[in-house]
Design a protein around this motif. Structure first.
Motif, PDB file in Angstrom:
ATOM      1  N   UNK A  90       9.886  -5.662  -2.196  1.00  0.00           N
ATOM      2  CA  UNK A  90      10.175  -5.937  -3.604  1.00  0.00           C
ATOM      3  C   UNK A  90      11.278  -6.983  -3.703  1.00  0.00           C
ATOM      4  N   UNK A  91      11.234  -7.725  -4.769  1.00  0.00           N
ATOM      5  CA  UNK A  91      12.163  -8.830  -4.936  1.00  0.00           C
ATOM      6  C   UNK A  91      13.444  -8.430  -5.644  1.00  0.00           C
TER       7      UNK A  91
ATOM      8  N   UNK B 261       0.810  -1.225   0.000  1.00  0.00           N
ATOM      9  CA  UNK B 261       0.000   0.000   0.000  1.00  0.00           C
ATOM     10  C   UNK B 261       0.841   1.272   0.000  1.00  0.00           C
ATOM     11  N   UNK B 262       1.908   1.305   0.734  1.00  0.00           N
ATOM     12  CA  UNK B 262       2.711   2.533   0.806  1.00  0.00           C
ATOM     13  C   UNK B 262       4.049   2.322   0.099  1.00  0.00           C
ATOM     14  N   UNK B 263       4.667   3.403  -0.384  1.00  0.00           N
ATOM     15  CA  UNK B 263       5.971   3.272  -1.054  1.00  0.00           C
ATOM     16  C   UNK B 263       7.046   2.652  -0.164  1.00  0.00           C
ATOM     17  N   UNK B 264       7.022   2.954   1.106  1.00  0.00           N
ATOM     18  CA  UNK B 264       8.023   2.409   2.022  1.00  0.00           C
ATOM     19  C   UNK B 264       7.884   0.892   2.109  1.00  0.00           C
ATOM     20  N   UNK B 265       6.658   0.413   2.264  1.00  0.00           N
ATOM     21  CA  UNK B 265       6.426  -1.030   2.350  1.00  0.00           C
ATOM     22  C   UNK B 265       6.760  -1.711   1.031  1.00  0.00           C
TER      23      UNK B 265
END
Length: 114
Positions: A24-25, A15-19
């Motif tokens: 991300x792989x 949901x958020x850019x930080x998460x």
């Protein structure tokens, strides 16, 4: 009931850019790239390689300029492929300090600040 691929992908982890950055792989940057450079002796002009779009054989005298452009783009590694016209069974041109491969390697090291 048939178990298979979910009909809906849950995106609560993204949901958020930080998460998204955390889960991300793959992260690919210019630091991960190696530019292939095909250098040929006695070549007057850049010659495209038809089977490798975007890649060309470059003349020996243009090597420094090519490496400088690659470094300016942020790529910090190159792989030189020397196409020598002085071939023999022992590969003596490779061991000659004034040969294509040693001179190309020296140019690459000085231009890439290695």
């Amino acid at each position: 009931m048939k178990a298979g691929f979910p009909q809906r992908r849950q995106r609560r982890l993204r949901r958020s850019p930080i998460t998204r950055r955390l889960v991300r792989e793959t992260h690919l940057s210019a630091d991960d790239l190696i530019a292939p450079i095909f250098v040929e002796e006695a070549l007057d002009d850049v010659t495209p390689i038809p089977s490798m779009p975007g890649i060309s054989r470059i003349p020996e005298h243009a090597l420094a300029r090519e490496i400088t452009e690659i470094a300016r783009d942020g790529v910090k590694a190159v792989m030189l492929f020397g196409i020598s016209h002085h071939k023999d069974a022992d590969g003596t041109d490779t061991m000659d300090p004034g040969g294509l491969a040693p001179c190309g390697s020296c140019t690459a090291r000085t231009r890439l600040d290695v």
